[in-house]
Design a protein around this motif. Structure first.
Motif, PDB file in Angstrom:
ATOM      1  N   VAL A 193      97.003 -22.494  57.354  1.00 13.29           N
ATOM      2  CA  VAL A 193      97.089 -21.270  56.556  1.00 13.29           C
ATOM      3  C   VAL A 193      95.991 -21.279  55.500  1.00 13.29           C
ATOM      4  O   VAL A 193      95.302 -20.279  55.276  1.00 13.29           O
ATOM      5  CB  VAL A 193      98.480 -21.156  55.891  1.00 13.29           C
ATOM      6  N   LEU A 250     103.724  -9.628  56.269  1.00 11.69           N
ATOM      7  CA  LEU A 250     103.743 -10.501  57.449  1.00 11.69           C
ATOM      8  C   LEU A 250     104.349  -9.793  58.658  1.00 11.69           C
ATOM      9  O   LEU A 250     103.839  -9.877  59.766  1.00 11.69           O
ATOM     10  CB  LEU A 250     104.539 -11.771  57.168  1.00 11.69           C
ATOM     11  N   TYR A 281     107.663 -18.862  57.381  1.00 13.68           N
ATOM     12  CA  TYR A 281     107.296 -18.012  58.516  1.00 13.68           C
ATOM     13  C   TYR A 281     105.780 -17.849  58.573  1.00 13.68           C
ATOM     14  O   TYR A 281     105.184 -17.878  59.652  1.00 13.68           O
ATOM     15  CB  TYR A 281     107.977 -16.651  58.416  1.00 13.68           C
ATOM     16  N   GLY A 282     105.160 -17.680  57.418  1.00 16.42           N
ATOM     17  CA  GLY A 282     103.705 -17.582  57.375  1.00 16.42           C
ATOM     18  C   GLY A 282     103.047 -18.816  57.990  1.00 16.42           C
ATOM     19  O   GLY A 282     102.087 -18.713  58.752  1.00 16.42           O
ATOM     20  N   PHE A 283     103.590 -19.986  57.689  1.00 17.96           N
ATOM     21  CA  PHE A 283     103.047 -21.227  58.253  1.00 17.96           C
ATOM     22  C   PHE A 283     103.260 -21.299  59.765  1.00 17.96           C
ATOM     23  O   PHE A 283     102.371 -21.678  60.516  1.00 17.96           O
ATOM     24  CB  PHE A 283     103.695 -22.439  57.571  1.00 17.96           C
ATOM     25  N   ILE A 308     107.610 -17.722  53.389  1.00 19.94           N
ATOM     26  CA  ILE A 308     106.394 -18.529  53.405  1.00 19.94           C
ATOM     27  C   ILE A 308     106.382 -19.461  54.609  1.00 19.94           C
ATOM     28  O   ILE A 308     105.362 -19.622  55.279  1.00 19.94           O
ATOM     29  CB  ILE A 308     106.257 -19.295  52.067  1.00 19.94           C
ATOM     30  N   TYR A 355     103.578 -18.901  61.681  1.00 16.49           N
ATOM     31  CA  TYR A 355     102.730 -17.871  62.263  1.00 16.49           C
ATOM     32  C   TYR A 355     101.364 -18.442  62.635  1.00 16.49           C
ATOM     33  O   TYR A 355     100.822 -18.146  63.697  1.00 16.49           O
ATOM     34  CB  TYR A 355     102.591 -16.734  61.241  1.00 16.49           C
ATOM     35  N   VAL A 407      99.844 -15.717  51.579  1.00 17.53           N
ATOM     36  CA  VAL A 407     100.754 -16.856  51.730  1.00 17.53           C
ATOM     37  C   VAL A 407     100.294 -17.994  50.822  1.00 17.53           C
ATOM     38  O   VAL A 407     101.103 -18.612  50.111  1.00 17.53           O
ATOM     39  CB  VAL A 407     100.823 -17.324  53.209  1.00 17.53           C
TER      40      VAL A 407
END
Lengths: 276, 317
Positions: A19, A219, B140-142, B138, B144, A247
């Motif tokens: 990320v 998201l 989920y962001g990872f 967050i 992703y 993020v």
């Protein structure tokens, strides 16, 4: 053994690293090469875009407000409840303790709570999050258990010297309980910073969204189309990298606080028995 | 003196005692006033609202004037086509979370314990706790970045090996593995703390005695370490069993997102309640589902606590 542990830690760090690198990659390079361990084309464009988004900045402000004001109020309320309950001579304390504990175990659930929030006029206001979620009963139990361990003699000595109950609490008990109070505060603030479900229910206006709700929106809006449809790629307008920059920015406050707070959290684990 | 006046006398005594206590200890009660008001309004008053589960509630009419319908909403829920799916999903997900999420922290703690070098151990431990501190959004962001279809790391790897890409985050087949993986990812480090602490409490004499007897690494693990970990393992296991009916609401909500395909396997009691109640404004029905979950969920918690007490002499409360 070291290798095994190292691999496991790598598994934990890898997504975080991805990320991070993606947020610093130019959108074009990302769409061409995908996730990279080291960014091929370094770019700050995503961050520039994030900071141009007024809603994002607002949501950070909202989250900070709810976290700081909310956690302070939570701590005050929890301590005010926990201290009298730690007085073994206080009539009715068992009964009050029982009701408090049970209120954590059985509550009305989402919809009845939401109805009360509406009824008290807090719907669609940040104060709904601050006030309706002010008290976590198990933290009252935790703090009370700590107060129980404060030696009574010291307090009594203070009272003989002319301190009232309030003065004894503020001048003697609180300074002796700083680690426990800090732990309680940390639990509340982490909960408040990360909480988003109640905000989703209690708050309607986008301008009042906390950071997590805003981030969720960003998201999920992208993932409806399966993760980047390729629109706007020709212009190189950050979309995927932009999400990742957000993020990163949302994670950083937690990571900065992390080294300081993790000790307190582990203390919390042992202070009041095991709680998830 | 008849019976009635006697009980009246008693009642008076209770009030009297309360009044006396109030006079004597008023600062303590005054302190509790503010938090008590908050608890009453936002934790206890909502219980009054639970009655809408037995009524046909419309916001315009109000709770009082809405019509009583008895158990109609419960009946509708139990006989409806959603019940089995949602109930089964909740149990199935929690079963898998126990299956993978229960042993994982134990193994990690054993690995931490066996590793040499204090600094390496501390650093890796602290890193492993990080995910616990992040919100599901967050996380989920990872995930992703690891799993998204077009550019995710795993799909790039699959592509590189000449295999077909998989829409991990957007397919009905993969939602459950995604939920389980992210759950373990988030909790493994934090969960290892209690076991690591327990391992640290084991008297080293045991191991030394076993070594003199020529015990191998494995037999030490099986005959000394694991039996000594058993109490804490049972405790943690029972706590997890107690929450069998409660899902990770925020996790499921974010992983399902707006993709209704994923609801088939990812819908749990909480998300179902949310979608119907807040989404479709079926307030009464959703509240009935909530009551079902609370009653059965709390029963499980109480049973598991009872068992813990019996086995370990240690109570959660």
């Amino acid at each position: 053994m070291r290798a095994i542990v190292f691999l496991l830690i790598l598994m934990i760090l890898l997504p975080i690293w991805f990320v991070f690198t993606t947020s610093f990659t130019s959108e074009v390079a990302y769409l061409r090469d995908g996730v990279q361990i080291i960014p091929k084309e370094f770019s700050l464009k995503a961050y520039e875009m994030v900071f141009e988004k007024p809603l994002f900045l607002r949501s950070i402000g909202n989250s900070l407000f709810v976290t700081i004001v909310g956690s302070v109020l939570s701590l005050v309320a929890t301590a005010l409840m926990a201290y009298p309950l730690s007085k073994t001579f206080l009539p009715g304390r068992r009964w009050i303790m029982f009701v408090t504990y049970m209120s954590g175990l059985f509550n009305g659930g989402v919809i009845p709570t939401w109805l009360v929030v509406k009824w008290t006029g807090l719907y669609n206001s940040l104060w709904s999050l601050i006030i309706a979620l002010m008290i976590m009963p198990w933290l009252i139990v935790l703090l009370r258990n700590f107060f129980l361990s404060v030696p009574r003699e010291i307090e009594e000595a203070g009272m003989i010297d002319g301190c009232g109950v309030f003065q004894a609490f503020v001048k003697i008990v609180i300074p002796m309980s700083l680690p426990a109070l800090a732990t309680t505060f940390m639990y509340y603030s982490l909960f408040r910073w990360n909480e988003w479900f109640n905000a989703l229910v209690f708050i309607q206006d986008r301008e009042l969204w906390p950071l997590q709700v805003f981030l969720r929106d960003v998201l999920l809006m992208g993932s409806v189309s399966g993760g980047g449809t390729g629109t706007d790629t020709s212009q190189g307008i950050p979309n995927e990298t932009y999400k990742m920059a957000m993020v990163v920015l949302s994670t950083i406050p937690v990571l900065i606080m992390y080294p300081f707070v993790q000790k307190f959290f582990i203390k919390g684990l042992t202070m009041g028995g095991v709680k998830q | 003196m008849d019976h009635r006046s006697l009980s009246g006398e008693k009642k008076k005594n209770v009030f009297r005692r309360f009044a006396d206590a109030l006079v004597k200890y008023w600062p303590y009660y005054l302190m509790m006033l503010f938090p008590a008001v908050i608890i009453i309004i936002y934790k206890i008053v909502p219980l009054y609202g639970l009655q809408i589960a037995f009524k046909e509630y419309y916001p315009r009419i109000g709770i009082e004037d809405s019509e009583w319908v008895g158990f109609a909403h419960f009946k509708k829920f139990f006989t409806g086509s959603d019940f089995l799916r949602v109930f089964a999903n909740t149990l199935y997900l929690n079963f898998l979370k126990i299956l993978f999420g229960f042993p994982a922290p134990i193994l990690l703690a054993l690995a931490f314990n066996a590793v040499s070098g204090k600094i390496f151990q501390r650093t890796t431990q602290i890193i492993s706790y990080i995910p616990q501190f992040l919100s599901w959004v967050i996380v989920y962001g990872f995930m992703y970045m690891l799993f998204n279809y077009n550019y995710g790391a795993l799909n790039l790897l699959l592509e590189g090996m000449g295999l077909e890409k998989v829409p991990f985050l957007a397919s009905e087949k993969w939602i459950v593995p995604m939920l389980i993986f992210s759950y373990v990812w988030k909790n493994i480090g934090w969960g290892s703390i209690v076991y690591f602490a327990a391992l640290g409490n084991i008297n080293t004499d045991y191991y030394e005695a076993a070594e003199i007897d020529g015990a191998s690494k494995w037999s030490k693990l099986i005959y000394i370490t694991l039996p000594l970990l058993l109490p804490i393992m049972t405790l943690m296991f029972l706590i997890q069993i107690g929450t069998l009916l409660y899902g990770d609401f925020e996790q499921n909500l974010i992983f399902m997102g707006m993709n209704s395909l994923l609801r088939k396997r990812g819908e749990i009691l909480e998300t179902y309640m949310y979608n119907l109640g807040i989404g479709n404004q079926q307030y009464s029905f959703a509240t009935a589902v909530g009551i079902f979950q609370s009653v059965f969920g709390a029963t499980l918690v109480i049973i598991s606590n009872f068992l813990t007490k019996r086995l370990n002499g240690y109570s959660i409360w």
